[in-house]
Design a protein around this motif. Structure first.
Motif, mmCIF file in Angstrom:
data_model
loop_
_atom_site.group_PDB
_atom_site.id
_atom_site.type_symbol
_atom_site.label_atom_id
_atom_site.label_comp_id
_atom_site.label_asym_id
_atom_site.label_seq_id
_atom_site.Cartn_x
_atom_site.Cartn_y
_atom_site.Cartn_z
ATOM 1 N N MET A 76 -2.983 -5.002 -3.170
ATOM 2 C CA MET A 76 -2.286 -4.943 -1.895
ATOM 3 C C MET A 76 -2.777 -3.838 -0.969
ATOM 4 O O MET A 76 -2.587 -3.919 0.235
ATOM 5 C CB MET A 76 -0.773 -4.835 -2.159
ATOM 6 C CG MET A 76 -0.294 -6.114 -2.823
ATOM 7 S SD MET A 76 1.399 -6.094 -3.325
ATOM 8 C CE MET A 76 2.158 -6.738 -1.852
ATOM 9 N N LEU A 77 -3.414 -2.830 -1.520
ATOM 10 C CA LEU A 77 -3.969 -1.815 -0.632
ATOM 11 C C LEU A 77 -5.365 -2.184 -0.142
ATOM 12 O O LEU A 77 -5.840 -1.626 0.843
ATOM 13 C CB LEU A 77 -4.002 -0.451 -1.325
ATOM 14 C CG LEU A 77 -2.638 0.180 -1.598
ATOM 15 C CD1 LEU A 77 -2.805 1.554 -2.215
ATOM 16 C CD2 LEU A 77 -1.840 0.287 -0.297
ATOM 17 N N ALA A 81 -6.076 -5.444 0.522
ATOM 18 C CA ALA A 81 -5.914 -6.611 1.397
ATOM 19 C C ALA A 81 -6.125 -6.242 2.874
ATOM 20 O O ALA A 81 -6.778 -6.991 3.607
ATOM 21 C CB ALA A 81 -4.538 -7.259 1.177
ATOM 22 N N PRO A 82 -5.619 -5.098 3.349
ATOM 23 C CA PRO A 82 -5.897 -4.727 4.738
ATOM 24 C C PRO A 82 -7.390 -4.627 5.040
ATOM 25 O O PRO A 82 -7.816 -4.943 6.151
ATOM 26 C CB PRO A 82 -5.215 -3.363 4.889
ATOM 27 C CG PRO A 82 -4.112 -3.379 3.914
ATOM 28 C CD PRO A 82 -4.602 -4.185 2.759
#
Lengths: 546, 212
Positions: A147-148, A150-151
């Protein structure tokens, strides 16, 4: 072979340390079974609630790939699919390079450097990942990565020049550390006897992502173009797909996953005991062992070459054989997809050869697989017609991917105390090799890509000769037998050497001793003639074991 | 083992197909008749250092069969293409000029195609708006005359033989959109926030459980 009383937790039945494939930072959970053994299953017997058969540490002793049972098979599937997703994201740009290079006005050097950057970040993140998993548990380790990063995948929509392209690919590359979190997670969930196969499948199926992306991204790009976008916008939109996959997987990992068979790490840390080794010691023994560096380089020329090919092969087929984007993607995809069976096959071949020839068999298997991979890589570079190129590419893929599986058949025996760190270092070596080969052969106009491939194959074969230098005093090496020194030729001596006298007095090295006993099978057929008088099979539940 | 046989058989078949194609592949650029066509390309905006915008600016292209053309009876159609000037080919092997026509990648962008009418002796002219997938670079225009078998027989180009005169520069579209940027930021923020929410929530629950 498994007649041990797994569900009773009686003394001596723990499978802990049976084979080498375990996390160094292992811990014992004081469950309810710390009383004398009982032959009848009790109502509150916690093992009764698991869908799979488990050992006394609640690690699964069976591997059922079609099951999604909590917590073991769920962890396996979440682990390998997360790793798979990260491979998709890291190599998502590769099949779209023909479009991206026109949009951003890239030169061959720009493309090559971005390729190097895409695998370099993970060298460091893979090293750190072991410690992260220890601190936060495999679940958060995986979710944080997914999730970190994904940006960073979404930020492809901002890229407008070569510098931006390189930075974004570099940042996306960090998520390849999911290799470590995935293997960590399966290691705590699965018993040592089957962990080789489980890790081989998880690793191989995850690596497949590098192949699937070559198929997925051109297709997504094509669909978006049909929907009306111009090519230079369509490829940016296409990057949202890997981004979404990462976010979705992150959420699934957090909601469905469980750190340990008995619960989540934070809960267990406050309840039971989580014993840990000292990082400085683990680091020291990993660094002192010369085999660490040999494995680092060897993995660089099987996994490293595999990752390099993921980055260059689609563009190669597109340019050399004048194919459509999705056709080139399909061919490139079949390279990575071979991982589905090739990597587990390599691990299996290693295990079979060990049964007959012990560690020497494992080393020869590795050498044969990796060298044949190199030979077929040379052939791929020489191929001027499409069918020959595809044939050589397929043989090449099986060779290098099986070699990856075979290396991890050897890694667990290099050290018992520093296994986690050495696994991480070996993994990092893969990224290093990929960065190096891309830098030398595919980043400048010095070589035609075809020549670069052949030269890379030759370089791989040369480095593979290093396998001959892996020597175990107790088992020998490719050309030499075990040492004749009576004391040093015992497995116990090798593994106990990783502990200081002080630590041995405290009995901290017991796990290593147990492990040493159980890996006597690495002597090959001779182990049978030596007799099993030393290794007491756990079936007897013999208290003398402790 | 059956797999090996199938693989070998398909390989053999592919090789046979391959060899039958080989004969047509050696048509060379140097065999084409040079300057058979007179081509001019005038950008809509001219001047020192002017860069045309893809998707916006136009080229006014005219082509005419030269009076010195000897292969004129073979002409069946005229294909007009946008080609890279040498400056745009540096360090970009996928745009390389090759003598073998099927390998040559220097003229990948099709502008238009006209069927050839021998009766029309005057110059044909048309406007071409630069497509939105034209990359940034320096270009010239080339027209190939093809015969009935769709093989090139002659050509003409808007620049000289060294490809140094009458070149024009194009700037590609960026491909970026504000809506895309905003969507990207939104999803990124969602991803990070979701993770933090989960993390904080779980830590809180663990603390509550411990205090019980």
């Amino acid at each position: 072979m498994a007649h041990h009383n797994e569900d009773e937790g009686s003394i001596g039945t723990s499978m802990h340390g049976v084979t080498a494939r375990e996390q160094v930072f292992s811990f014992s959970v004081q469950g309810e079974d710390d009383g004398p053994s009982s032959h009848t299953a009790r109502f509150d017997d916690p093992t009764a609630k698991f869908a799979l058969p488990v050992d006394s540490e609640h690690r699964a002793t069976a591997f059922k790939p079609f099951s999604f049972a909590k917590p073991h098979m769920t962890a396996f599937h979440l682990g390998w699919i997360s790793f798979f997703t990260c491979f998709i994201s890291t190599f998502a740009a590769a099949p779209l390079v023909p479009i991206i290079r026109d949009n951003l006005d890239l030169t061959k050097s720009d493309i090559g450097n971005a390729g190097v950057a895409s695998v370099s970040g993970a060298i460091f993140s893979r090293l750190a990942m072991g410690a992260v998993c220890d601190l936060l548990g495999a679940r958060y380790g995986t979710a944080f990565l997914l999730m970190l990063s994904a940006p960073t995948v979404f930020s492809m929509s901002f890229v407008s020049d070569a510098g931006g392209y390189l930075s974004v690919r570099f940042m996306i590359g960090f998520c390849l550390a999911t290799f470590v979190s995935c293997q960590y997670w399966t290691s705590v969930m699965f018993n040592g006897k089957i962990i080789g196969l489980v890790n081989g499948c998880a690793g191989g199926w995850g690596d497949m992502g590098g192949g699937v992306t070559q198929l997925l991204m051109p297709m997504v790009f094509h669909v978006i173009k049909l929907a009306g976008a111009t090519p230079f916008t369509a490829w940016r939109i296409a990057f949202f797909i890997p981004g979404f996959l990462q976010v979705i997987m992150g959420i699934l990992v957090l909601t469905l996953g469980q750190d340990l068979p008995d619960g989540n790490l934070s809960t267990l840390q406050k309840r039971g005991e989580v014993s840990k080794d000292k990082f400085t010691k683990v680091f020291w023994y990993a660094v002192l062992n010369y085999r660490t560096y040999v494995l680092f380089l060897l993995y660089g020329f099987c996994m490293g070459i595999e990752m390099t090919i993921n980055n260059v092969i689609s563009e190669y087929f597109f340019d050399r054989f004048q194919l459509e984007l999705h056709t080139a993607g399909m061919i490139a995809a079949s390279f990575g997809m071979a991982n589905f069976f090739a990597r587990p096959l390599g691990g299996y071949a290693s295990d079979i050869s060990a049964r007959f020839f012990g560690m020497r068999g494992r080393l020869w298997t590795l050498w044969i697989l990796q060298t044949s991979g190199g030979i077929f890589c040379v052939w791929l570079g020489r191929a001027t017609s499409l069918p020959i190129a595809i044939l050589s590419m397929m043989l090449f893929s099986v060779g290098v991917q099986a070699a990856c599986g075979a290396i991890f058949g050897i890694v667990p025996f290099v050290s018992r105390r520093s296994l986690g760190l050495i696994s991480g270092l070996t993994g990092a070596g893969g990224n290093f090799g990929s960065g190096l080969t891309q830098l030398i052969f595919f980043s400048s106009s010095r070589f035609h890509t075809a020549d670069g491939l052949s030269l890379m194959g030759i370089m791989g074969m040369i480095f593979t000769l290093l396998v001959a230098f892996i020597h175990f005093p107790q088992w020998g090496s490719m050309f030499f037998g075990p040492t004749s020194d009576e004391r040093k030729s015992k497995e116990e001596h090798y593994y106990a050497a990783e502990w200081t006298e002080e630590e041995k007095r405290q009995g901290l090295h017991e796990g290593s001793l147990k492990f040493a006993e159980n890996c006597r099978s690495e002597r090959g057929r001779k182990a049978a003639s030596d007799g099993f008088s030393h290794s007491t099979p756990p079936e007897n539940g013999n208290p003398a074991h402790v | 083992m059956a797999i090996h046989k199938i693989l070998f058989a398909s390989l053999l078949i592919c090789l046979l197909i391959q060899s039958s194609h080989a004969a047509t592949k050696e048509r060379l650029f140097s065999d084409l008749e040079k300057s058979a066509l007179e081509v001019t390309a005038t950008p809509s905006r001219v001047g020192e250092g002017v860069v045309l915008a893809a998707g916006v600016d136009k080229l006014s292209i005219t082509w005419k069969v030269s009076s010195t053309a000897t292969k004129e009876p073979e002409f069946n159609a005229i294909k007009v293409k946008l080609c890279y000037a040498p400056a745009s080919q540096v360090d970009r092997p996928w745009r390389k000029t090759e003598n073998e026509l099927f390998k040559d990648k220097s003229c990948p962008h099709k502008i238009s195609s006209w069927s050839y009418d021998p009766a029309m002796k005057t110059a044909q002219s048309f406007d071409y708006t630069l497509e939105r997938d034209i990359p940034t670079g320096t270009y010239f225009v080339r027209a190939y005359a093809v015969d009935a078998k769709d093989h090139e027989v002659a050509f003409g180009q808007s620049t000289n033989e060294d490809k140094t005169s009458n070149l024009f520069s194009v700037q590609a579209i960026s491909g970026r959109h504000k809506s895309l940027d905003i969507a990207s930021v939104c999803f990124s923020v969602f991803s990070v926030v979701a993770l933090l929410v989960f993390f904080v929530n779980e830590k809180r629950k663990a603390k509550i459980e411990q205090s019980k």
